[in-house]
Design an enzyme around this catalytic site. Structure first.
Site: not given
Length: 292
Positions: A23, A104, A106, A124, A152, A201
């Protein structure tokens, strides 16, 4: 109706069968290296594409994105617990904005004034728990937008008047008016509802105002024009392209992921986790280093 161009001149830039979730690709102007992360593998890769030499830094927690620093060695980093710096192989936490174990950081990117923007999400992917953060490296970070799912890919147009954001599990691409001096945003409006296969993404923005969006689970990168129409497609020989960045050579570099694939699926897509490169005929909006 706009015709859809297929970009088929694809090659492998970095072959990898070890990265789990490749990523956050970015080019380091200090070294010319392609820098990218493995989120779940807790690693930062630096690739000298001319020699093939790769440097790997292992981080003590999940790392969503890094960016070069303008006046210091190392990188600014969005990691599981928040924001920090990576230098000399060590992570130094500075702004522990996410102490909750279910959250978290990203993907992230630096704006034209050198501020670091990054999304955060629930592990989740609980709806409404995603947030967009902004950090200048000195003051505590701030939450600019909440109520997302999996924020994202980020980017800005060449005029620096519009910011884009992909919310993966909402299947949405957003746009908002951007005010670069203050780092303020207008309201996020829907640019496009993405259709499968795959979810949006990471992304990159070109100088023509188009978004190049990696469709995770969709085997392609799509080019969306400023009105949200698909005008181009890059077929990718793996199921999970994850993000992309324009290099200084004008080509588009595409990361990918192996996470969650069965042994049978990996056998069908042995290049999963690698980085690909393709000619696009355009160039990217320059991505700035972190100013602090």
């Amino acid at each position: 109706m706009a015709s859809v161009r297929t970009y088929s001149d694809l090659d492998v830039a970095v072959r990898s069968d070890t990265s789990d979730v490749g990523e956050g690709p970015v080019f380091d102007p200090r070294t010319g290296r392609l820098v990218w992360v493995d989120i779940y593998g807790c690693k930062v890769f630096e690739d000298d594409l001319s020699s093939g030499r790769q440097t790997v830094t292992e981080v003590s927690m999940m790392v969503g994105a890094v960016a070069p620093r303008a006046d210091h060695e190392g990188f600014v980093a969005a990691v599981a617990d928040g924001f920090g710096f990576i230098a000399d192989g060590e992570l130094k936490m500075v702004d522990q904005v996410l102490p909750e174990p279910n959250l978290r950081m990203n993907d992230g990117k630096v704006d034209s004034r050198g501020r670091f923007w990054a999304g955060s999400n629930d592990l989740e992917f609980a709806s409404g728990q995603g947030r967009l953060h902004r950090w200048d490296g000195e003051s505590p970070s701030v939450v600019v937008v909440g109520g997302l799912v999996l924020p994202n890919g980020l980017g800005w147009n060449a005029e620096d008047t519009v910011m884009y954001l992909a919310d993966s599990y909402a299947n949405l691409l957003y746009r908002a008016d951007f005010h670069p001096e203050a780092g303020d945003l207008g309201r996020f409006d829907t640019l496009a509802e993405t259709e499968g296969p795959g979810v949006p993404d990471g992304l990159a923005v070109d100088v023509d105002g188009c978004l190049w969006v990696a469709m995770h689970g969709g085997r392609e990168v799509r080019r969306y024009d400023p009105t949200g129409r698909v005008v181009g497609v890059v077929p990718v020989p793996v199921l999970q392209p994850s993000s992309c960045v324009f290099g200084p050579d004008g080509r588009l570099y595409i990361t990918s992921a192996r996470n969650g694939l069965s042994p049978e699926a990996l056998a069908r897509s042995p290049l999963s986790g690698s980085v690909f490169v393709v000619e696009t005929g355009t160039t990217g909006v320059p991505v700035q280093p972190f100013r602090a």
